[in-house]
Design a protein around this motif. Structure first.
Motif, PDB file in Angstrom:
ATOM      1  N   LEU A   7      44.996  29.756  27.698  1.00  0.00           N
ATOM      2  CA  LEU A   7      45.000  31.207  27.525  1.00  0.00           C
ATOM      3  C   LEU A   7      43.826  31.826  28.271  1.00  0.00           C
ATOM      4  O   LEU A   7      42.674  31.483  28.026  1.00  0.00           O
ATOM      5  CB  LEU A   7      44.929  31.565  26.037  1.00  0.00           C
ATOM      6  CG  LEU A   7      45.067  33.027  25.655  1.00  0.00           C
ATOM      7  CD1 LEU A   7      46.385  33.624  26.155  1.00  0.00           C
ATOM      8  CD2 LEU A   7      44.960  33.191  24.143  1.00  0.00           C
ATOM      9  N   ILE A  39      46.308  37.213  29.064  1.00  0.00           N
ATOM     10  CA  ILE A  39      46.149  38.465  28.340  1.00  0.00           C
ATOM     11  C   ILE A  39      45.472  39.434  29.296  1.00  0.00           C
ATOM     12  O   ILE A  39      44.389  39.152  29.799  1.00  0.00           O
ATOM     13  CB  ILE A  39      45.260  38.306  27.086  1.00  0.00           C
ATOM     14  CG1 ILE A  39      45.895  37.357  26.076  1.00  0.00           C
ATOM     15  CG2 ILE A  39      44.982  39.670  26.457  1.00  0.00           C
ATOM     16  CD1 ILE A  39      44.974  37.010  24.913  1.00  0.00           C
ATOM     17  N   ASP A  79      50.530  39.080  28.080  1.00  0.00           N
ATOM     18  CA  ASP A  79      50.402  39.965  26.924  1.00  0.00           C
ATOM     19  C   ASP A  79      49.511  41.127  27.333  1.00  0.00           C
ATOM     20  O   ASP A  79      48.484  40.911  27.987  1.00  0.00           O
ATOM     21  CB  ASP A  79      49.744  39.246  25.736  1.00  0.00           C
ATOM     22  CG  ASP A  79      50.569  38.087  25.215  1.00  0.00           C
ATOM     23  OD1 ASP A  79      51.808  38.130  25.329  1.00  0.00           O
ATOM     24  OD2 ASP A  79      49.965  37.139  24.680  1.00  0.00           O
ATOM     25  N   LEU A  94      37.811  40.234  21.252  1.00  0.00           N
ATOM     26  CA  LEU A  94      39.195  39.873  21.567  1.00  0.00           C
ATOM     27  C   LEU A  94      39.292  38.398  21.959  1.00  0.00           C
ATOM     28  O   LEU A  94      40.204  37.688  21.513  1.00  0.00           O
ATOM     29  CB  LEU A  94      39.728  40.763  22.688  1.00  0.00           C
ATOM     30  CG  LEU A  94      41.142  40.483  23.189  1.00  0.00           C
ATOM     31  CD1 LEU A  94      42.156  40.583  22.065  1.00  0.00           C
ATOM     32  CD2 LEU A  94      41.487  41.459  24.314  1.00  0.00           C
ATOM     33  N   GLU A  97      39.011  36.372  18.725  1.00  0.00           N
ATOM     34  CA  GLU A  97      40.199  36.520  17.873  1.00  0.00           C
ATOM     35  C   GLU A  97      41.394  35.748  18.409  1.00  0.00           C
ATOM     36  O   GLU A  97      42.144  35.137  17.651  1.00  0.00           O
ATOM     37  CB  GLU A  97      40.579  37.999  17.751  1.00  0.00           C
ATOM     38  CG  GLU A  97      39.646  38.811  16.916  1.00  0.00           C
ATOM     39  CD  GLU A  97      39.960  40.297  16.966  1.00  0.00           C
ATOM     40  OE1 GLU A  97      39.191  41.062  16.369  1.00  0.00           O
ATOM     41  OE2 GLU A  97      40.955  40.708  17.610  1.00  0.00           O
ATOM     42  N   ARG A  98      41.591  35.802  19.705  1.00  0.00           N
ATOM     43  CA  ARG A  98      42.766  35.155  20.307  1.00  0.00           C
ATOM     44  C   ARG A  98      42.501  33.715  20.757  1.00  0.00           C
ATOM     45  O   ARG A  98      43.380  33.070  21.305  1.00  0.00           O
ATOM     46  CB  ARG A  98      43.258  35.993  21.501  1.00  0.00           C
ATOM     47  CG  ARG A  98      43.733  37.397  21.150  1.00  0.00           C
ATOM     48  CD  ARG A  98      44.984  37.438  20.294  1.00  0.00           C
ATOM     49  NE  ARG A  98      46.152  36.929  20.958  1.00  0.00           N
ATOM     50  CZ  ARG A  98      47.029  37.651  21.648  1.00  0.00           C
ATOM     51  NH1 ARG A  98      46.874  38.954  21.754  1.00  0.00           N
ATOM     52  NH2 ARG A  98      48.066  37.086  22.225  1.00  0.00           N
ATOM     53  N   ARG A  99      41.273  33.254  20.546  1.00  0.00           N
ATOM     54  CA  ARG A  99      40.881  31.890  20.937  1.00  0.00           C
ATOM     55  C   ARG A  99      41.155  31.620  22.416  1.00  0.00           C
ATOM     56  O   ARG A  99      41.801  30.633  22.798  1.00  0.00           O
ATOM     57  CB  ARG A  99      41.552  30.861  20.053  1.00  0.00           C
ATOM     58  CG  ARG A  99      41.114  31.004  18.626  1.00  0.00           C
ATOM     59  CD  ARG A  99      41.672  29.950  17.756  1.00  0.00           C
ATOM     60  NE  ARG A  99      41.227  30.192  16.387  1.00  0.00           N
ATOM     61  CZ  ARG A  99      41.693  29.582  15.360  1.00  0.00           C
ATOM     62  NH1 ARG A  99      42.629  28.694  15.482  1.00  0.00           N
ATOM     63  NH2 ARG A  99      41.228  29.856  14.161  1.00  0.00           N
ATOM     64  N   VAL A 100      40.662  32.511  23.221  1.00  0.00           N
ATOM     65  CA  VAL A 100      40.829  32.455  24.671  1.00  0.00           C
ATOM     66  C   VAL A 100      40.019  31.281  25.229  1.00  0.00           C
ATOM     67  O   VAL A 100      38.921  30.991  24.758  1.00  0.00           O
ATOM     68  CB  VAL A 100      40.357  33.801  25.282  1.00  0.00           C
ATOM     69  CG1 VAL A 100      40.166  33.716  26.767  1.00  0.00           C
ATOM     70  CG2 VAL A 100      41.335  34.903  24.910  1.00  0.00           C
TER      71      VAL A 100
END
Length: 136
Positions: A7, A39, A79, A94, A97-100
């Motif tokens: 990601l 993202i 996304d 962000l 939270e999204r575990r990028v």
């Protein structure tokens, strides 16, 4: 052992993206090579300077969609996210939270012609839990 990149986050400043969007192009290429999701995010101001923007979430969401449609990320799942607040803090939040796995971002506002990292990029590099690739 090599880390796997699943990601990638690419934050865009849509006010300047018409001039230079090298970070987006780099993020798309990385996502294509690594088979990662992407993202694409923009951070809207909490209070709009342009009084004609009544619903900034809708406005910036539409602008983000237009940009990605005009610059497709072929073969990559994308996304789109709009956040409000301080840009440097929202990018780090962000990503957590999204575990990028990786953040790909511009070094500075394209109008600033210096050799130092911009304040947003330097904050993200210092505070992100993941790797950060800064594009000049």
């Amino acid at each position: 052992m090599t880390r796997e990149t699943k990601l990638i986050l690419c934050p865009l400043n849509l006010r300047h993206v018409r001039h230079d969007f090298a970070a987006y192009e780099e993020a798309v290429e990385m996502a294509q090579r690594r088979g990662a999701r992407l993202i694409v995010a923009t951070i809207a101001p909490e209070i709009e300077r342009n009084l004609n923007i009544y619903d900034s979430d809708a406005y910036w969401g539409q602008e983000l969609r237009k940009f990605v449609e005009s610059n497709p990320a072929d073969g990559v799942e994308v996304d789109l996210i709009v956040r409000k607040g301080a840009v440097h803090r929202q990018i780090v939040k962000l990503a957590r939270e999204r575990r990028v796995d990786l953040i790909v971002m511009e070094a500075a506002n394209p109008k600033i012609q210096d050799y130092l990292l911009g304040t947003t990029a330097s904050h993200v590099v210092a505070h992100a839990a993941c790797s950060v690739y800064v594009v000049r």
